[in-house]
Design a protein around this motif. Sequence first.
Motif, PDB file in Angstrom:
ATOM      1  N   THR A 144     -13.009   0.257  -7.372  1.00  0.00           N
ATOM      2  CA  THR A 144     -11.675  -0.287  -7.658  1.00  0.00           C
ATOM      3  C   THR A 144     -10.664   0.838  -7.826  1.00  0.00           C
ATOM      4  OG1 THR A 144     -12.682  -2.200  -8.725  1.00  0.00           O
ATOM      5  CG2 THR A 144     -10.364  -1.773  -9.221  1.00  0.00           C
ATOM      6  N   ARG A 145     -11.121   1.945  -8.446  1.00  0.00           N
ATOM      7  CA  ARG A 145     -10.205   3.059  -8.669  1.00  0.00           C
ATOM      8  C   ARG A 145      -9.939   3.855  -7.398  1.00  0.00           C
ATOM      9  NH1 ARG A 145     -13.133   3.788 -13.668  1.00  0.00           N
ATOM     10  NH2 ARG A 145     -14.396   5.410 -12.664  1.00  0.00           N
ATOM     11  N   THR A 146     -10.937   3.925  -6.502  1.00  0.00           N
ATOM     12  CA  THR A 146     -10.813   4.794  -5.332  1.00  0.00           C
ATOM     13  C   THR A 146     -10.277   4.076  -4.098  1.00  0.00           C
ATOM     14  OG1 THR A 146     -13.135   4.390  -4.770  1.00  0.00           O
ATOM     15  CG2 THR A 146     -12.640   6.337  -6.102  1.00  0.00           C
ATOM     16  N   HIS A 147     -10.380   2.765  -4.062  1.00  0.00           N
ATOM     17  CA  HIS A 147      -9.909   2.011  -2.903  1.00  0.00           C
ATOM     18  C   HIS A 147      -8.805   1.035  -3.307  1.00  0.00           C
ATOM     19  CE1 HIS A 147     -12.925   3.683  -0.367  1.00  0.00           C
ATOM     20  NE2 HIS A 147     -13.941   3.072  -0.947  1.00  0.00           N
ATOM     21  N   PRO A 148      -7.854   0.797  -2.410  1.00  0.00           N
ATOM     22  CA  PRO A 148      -6.853  -0.234  -2.688  1.00  0.00           C
ATOM     23  C   PRO A 148      -7.530  -1.600  -2.823  1.00  0.00           C
ATOM     24  CG  PRO A 148      -6.197   1.146  -0.826  1.00  0.00           C
ATOM     25  CD  PRO A 148      -7.621   1.483  -1.131  1.00  0.00           C
ATOM     26  N   SER A 205     -14.879  -1.618  12.663  1.00  0.00           N
ATOM     27  CA  SER A 205     -16.180  -0.946  12.703  1.00  0.00           C
ATOM     28  C   SER A 205     -16.413  -0.079  11.482  1.00  0.00           C
ATOM     29  CB  SER A 205     -16.294  -0.091  13.966  1.00  0.00           C
ATOM     30  OG  SER A 205     -15.216   0.831  14.041  1.00  0.00           O
ATOM     31  N   GLU A 206     -15.369   0.067  10.643  1.00  0.00           N
ATOM     32  CA  GLU A 206     -15.495   0.842   9.416  1.00  0.00           C
ATOM     33  C   GLU A 206     -14.419   0.402   8.424  1.00  0.00           C
ATOM     34  OE1 GLU A 206     -15.046   4.781  10.916  1.00  0.00           O
ATOM     35  OE2 GLU A 206     -12.852   4.731  10.835  1.00  0.00           O
ATOM     36  N   PHE A 207     -14.575   0.794   7.190  1.00  0.00           N
ATOM     37  CA  PHE A 207     -13.569   0.518   6.161  1.00  0.00           C
ATOM     38  C   PHE A 207     -12.190   1.005   6.632  1.00  0.00           C
ATOM     39  CE2 PHE A 207     -11.139   3.053   3.135  1.00  0.00           C
ATOM     40  CZ  PHE A 207     -10.770   2.122   2.181  1.00  0.00           C
ATOM     41  N   CYS A 208     -11.160   0.219   6.356  1.00  0.00           N
ATOM     42  CA  CYS A 208      -9.812   0.584   6.782  1.00  0.00           C
ATOM     43  C   CYS A 208      -8.805   0.047   5.774  1.00  0.00           C
ATOM     44  CB  CYS A 208      -9.538  -0.005   8.174  1.00  0.00           C
ATOM     45  SG  CYS A 208      -8.099   0.712   8.986  1.00  0.00           S
ATOM     46  N   VAL A 209      -7.620   0.665   5.731  1.00  0.00           N
ATOM     47  CA  VAL A 209      -6.535   0.191   4.866  1.00  0.00           C
ATOM     48  C   VAL A 209      -5.387  -0.279   5.745  1.00  0.00           C
ATOM     49  CG1 VAL A 209      -4.843   0.820   3.101  1.00  0.00           C
ATOM     50  CG2 VAL A 209      -7.173   1.741   2.983  1.00  0.00           C
ATOM     51  N   ILE A 210      -4.994  -1.543   5.569  1.00  0.00           N
ATOM     52  CA  ILE A 210      -3.896  -2.150   6.316  1.00  0.00           C
ATOM     53  C   ILE A 210      -2.900  -2.734   5.323  1.00  0.00           C
ATOM     54  CG2 ILE A 210      -3.229  -3.988   7.925  1.00  0.00           C
ATOM     55  CD1 ILE A 210      -4.758  -1.757   9.294  1.00  0.00           C
ATOM     56  N   GLY A 211      -1.645  -2.338   5.454  1.00  0.00           N
ATOM     57  CA  GLY A 211      -0.614  -2.872   4.568  1.00  0.00           C
ATOM     58  C   GLY A 211      -0.869  -2.578   3.105  1.00  0.00           C
ATOM     59  N   GLY A 212      -1.609  -1.497   2.821  1.00  0.00           N
ATOM     60  CA  GLY A 212      -1.909  -1.149   1.434  1.00  0.00           C
ATOM     61  C   GLY A 212      -3.103  -1.873   0.860  1.00  0.00           C
TER      62      GLY A 212
END
Length: 508
Positions: free
Chosen positions: A22-26, A381-388
Amino acid sequence: MWVAVFILTLLTLWITRLLIRTRTHPPLPPGPSGLPVFGNLLSLSPELHSYFATLARTHGPILSLRLGGKFAVVISSPELAKEVLRDHDVTFANRDVPAAARAASYGGHDIAWNPYGPEWRLLRKVCVREMLCAATLDAVYGIRRRELRRIIRYIRSRVGSAVNLGEQMFLTTMNVVTEMLWGSGASADGEEERESRGREFRRVVAEITGQFAKPNISDFYPGLARWDLQGIEKKVKGCAERFDGIFEKVIEQRMKMGGIGEEREKDFLEVLLKMKDEYEEVEDDGQNKVSFSMTHLKALLMDMVVGGTDTTSNTLEFAMAEILNKPEVLRNVQEELDTVVGKESILEEHHIHKLPYLQSVMKETLRLHPVLPLLVPHCPSEFCVIGGYTIPKGTRVFINVWAIHRDPSIWANPLEFDPERFLNCKFDFSGNDFSYLPFGSGRRSCAGIAMAERMVLFSLASILHSFDWKLPEGEKLDLEEKFGIVLSKRVPLTLIPKPRLSNPSLYE
């Protein structure tokens, strides 16, 4: 005692890992709350495109849903669509293949469902360079013209009687596609045989695409897939086997015939058979070689038959319904046709580039009624951040093109059918402007755009140039949509034609 300590230790580690993540990922995208086990499954509406648009008004242009054991994200804005389809194109170039699609596509070995990699790049190259390039489509213009003249003659014979326009346009498109693929021999059939065959083909294609759109327990709970509890995979396999039987027959006949010869035109099957087991995709490092096999060949034939027929006929049906609903649009189209072609001549495909208003009609039809309202779902295909927000690997990502095309912050009077909005503007079918994505964008955009554009415009121009149309007595025009992986009219469009050309011989 030690069991309690062990369980407490595992629980502590799990909570610690959750807190670190939770702390490291949005955070995950917002979305409606769901039920244990089922998530949001029980609240899904059959009309997914409009249901997702309604949810977006509450939760925002990126939202998440729990669908049983699957996590899904819906994108409903051009900015976020750009992040997925351009900024992170390679990451999202994969598919989460539904059981129905796998059954219809020879295990996912086609261009629509194949995962991004050497095999998919090979199929894309075959389609774009060998089958659907401008030079090839120019070379088979005679097929399109022949089938369009045939349907014009048929409609002329039905003057004063009701014509199921979608059914006839499907038959015409199917004949064009099969003639391009392997030479259908349709010219030897009578009209009744052709109609019967067309209805049967349309029924099978509709069954396949209809099963794609059904919520399937096998997709939401992969552990249950082996039992095919709803029988969806079995139904699709039955339909696919019917087409496979046709493919086997024409391939066997073609292989017995040997070379092309002077007396026979080259078709796509000829090209594909020549490439089989000779054409390879090789990575830069010399690894990951993949050959073009018989399975790939038949999977591409299936893509063309299923993906190139219903999409075209449904677009034509929506276009005609919208045109008839706006008399001024019909008047503008026919005035343009009369100016460029005239009532004393037959329309040819070379006239199309001189018909900007007609081209705008097609663009506006695909804005209001995009062929694939949610595109074909993407899968990172992998973890990604979209729109925060965090998008986990393996998420099923829907791009709600239908909602983007009706967004009032982008389009003036978005529910109004207004072709003039596309006159003298920048929009085309390339997918470079993320406010208008009828064929998608990026690596997984539709490979058949050029063919679709030619077939829709030539067909629409031909039937509007040759005939006036009206609804049967007492009937009202219905524009209601029916959701599916391919959007369709809920009520078939049945119209009565009246000749408008000056000389009856022009219909021969």
